[in-house]
Design a protein around this motif. Structure first.
Motif: not given
Length: 368
Positions: A335-338, A349-352, A354-358
């Motif tokens: 879901v996140e990858a999509g 961060e804006g899309l999810l 929360y901050p994620g890995r690059a």
């Protein structure tokens, strides 16, 4: 025979019997300072060093006035909680004068067996090491009941070595190597300098010895050797009570070296390549070219996501024509990858929310 001078990344395991005086229950400060000198010298040679240290229960029991006999589970957990803070402080105090920053990392066996937690542990340790930090890793004995009852840090050290891609694991112990029998009861026992293959005959020699404050006998050390060598990491067992144990090992002190079977990176790539993918990641031509040059896969280069997968699961990496380029362990679920596919890393961060890995799949977690 392996040599410390050839190592780029070392994991060093320290047993309780070396750290803590049997009679007083106090830390052996001179020994820890000598170890710090050795670590500083290795760091000065450009090597990465990770310490896996026992000792929290042994230190804590002395502070709490608990008996030297076998402790009840609750007592062991309490002793670990009290002793761990003293153990971490001791390492910090002896390494700081050399300009070395230390970090405490408490783990459980589940952190290695659960893929998501394994990736978290790996990323954290890799970041610490890249910043020049010496991580001090210990089993979280305050909560890990299984480890307190049955295990010891030999097995944990091997798992840490595999996790960080170490090329050598050194077990500083109260024995000077692997013997054909228990040398304390069999005067004809012979120490092996090198073990190239851990055969059933070698395993039968391990016996079931337990020494002093240490919980692990030779069986756990042999288990550690099997884990390490299969992942491309050579392992040494050596007697560590001298003040400069790593210097002594370099200068020819008695030891048994278990030979690595493959290169650490090759072993990891084979492991990833052998997994059954749980989904597909389709990449554009630019990303495909970047992967071929050894780069990580960033969300911006992903054009499509298929399947239902969780973070840490293996996924196939396909080009725009559907040809399989390889596969890797994803740092995001399906879901996140999509949601982040086709976007720049700074937009995650804006899309999810929360901050994620690059990277969607880091190059170290990828087999092409």
């Amino acid at each position: 025979m392996a040599s410390l001078s050839a190592a780029k990344r070392l994991v060093i395991k320290i047993g309780s019997a070396l750290l803590v005086d049997r009679e007083t229950g106090q830390l052996r400060h001179d020994w820890v300072q000598g170890l710090a000198q050795d670590v500083a010298r290795l760091k000065g040679q450009g090597k990465d060093v990770i310490l896996v240290s026992s000792g929290s229960i042994a230190l804590g029991r002395g502070v709490l006035g608990l008996p030297a006999t076998e402790l009840a589970l609750e007592q062991s957990q309490a002793a670990a909680a009290v002793g761990q803070i003293r153990l971490a402080r001791a390492y910090e105090e002896v390494l700081a004068p050399f300009g070395i920053t230390t970090a405490q990392v408490l783990v459980t066996l589940e952190d290695s067996t659960d893929r998501r937690r394994y990736l978290n542990s790996r990323a954290t340790l890799e970041q610490l090491v890249s910043l020049g930090v010496v991580p001090i890793v210990n089993e979280n004995d305050t909560i890990a009941t299984d480890e307190i009852r049955y295990g010891d840090n030999d097995r944990l050290a091997a798992q840490v070595a595999v996790t960080v891609g170490a090329d050598q694991l050194i077990l500083l112990s109260d024995v000077d190597g692997f013997y054909s029998a228990n040398p304390q009861v069999d005067p004809s026992a012979v120490r092996y300098d090198v073990v190239d293959d851990i055969t059933p005959e070698i395993e039968a020699m391990a016996g079931d010895g337990v020494s002093g404050l240490s919980k692990g006998g030779m069986i756990t050390k042999l288990m550690a050797a099997k884990t390490a060598t299969k992942a491309g990491c050579s392992m040494a067992i050596t007697e560590g009570s001298v003040v400069r144990p790593l210097t002594a090992l370099e200068q020819g002190a008695n030891a048994t070296w278990f030979t690595a079977q493959v290169d650490p990176q090759q072993a990891r790539k084979r492991w990833i390549a052998a997994m059954k993918p749980k989904g597909d990641i389709v990449v554009d031509a630019g990303a495909a070219g970047a992967l071929g040059r050894g780069k990580s896969l960033l969300p911006a280069g992903v054009s499509a996501v298929a399947g239902a997968f969780g973070r840490g699961d293996p996924v196939a990496i396909l080009d725009a024509q559907g040809h399989k380029l390889g596969q890797g362990l994803t740092r995001y679920d399906s879901v996140e990858a999509g949601k982040i596919r086709g976007h720049r890393s700074e937009d995650i961060e804006g899309l999810l929310g929360y901050p994620g890995r690059a990277a969607l799949i880091h190059r170290d977690d990828m087999a092409l």
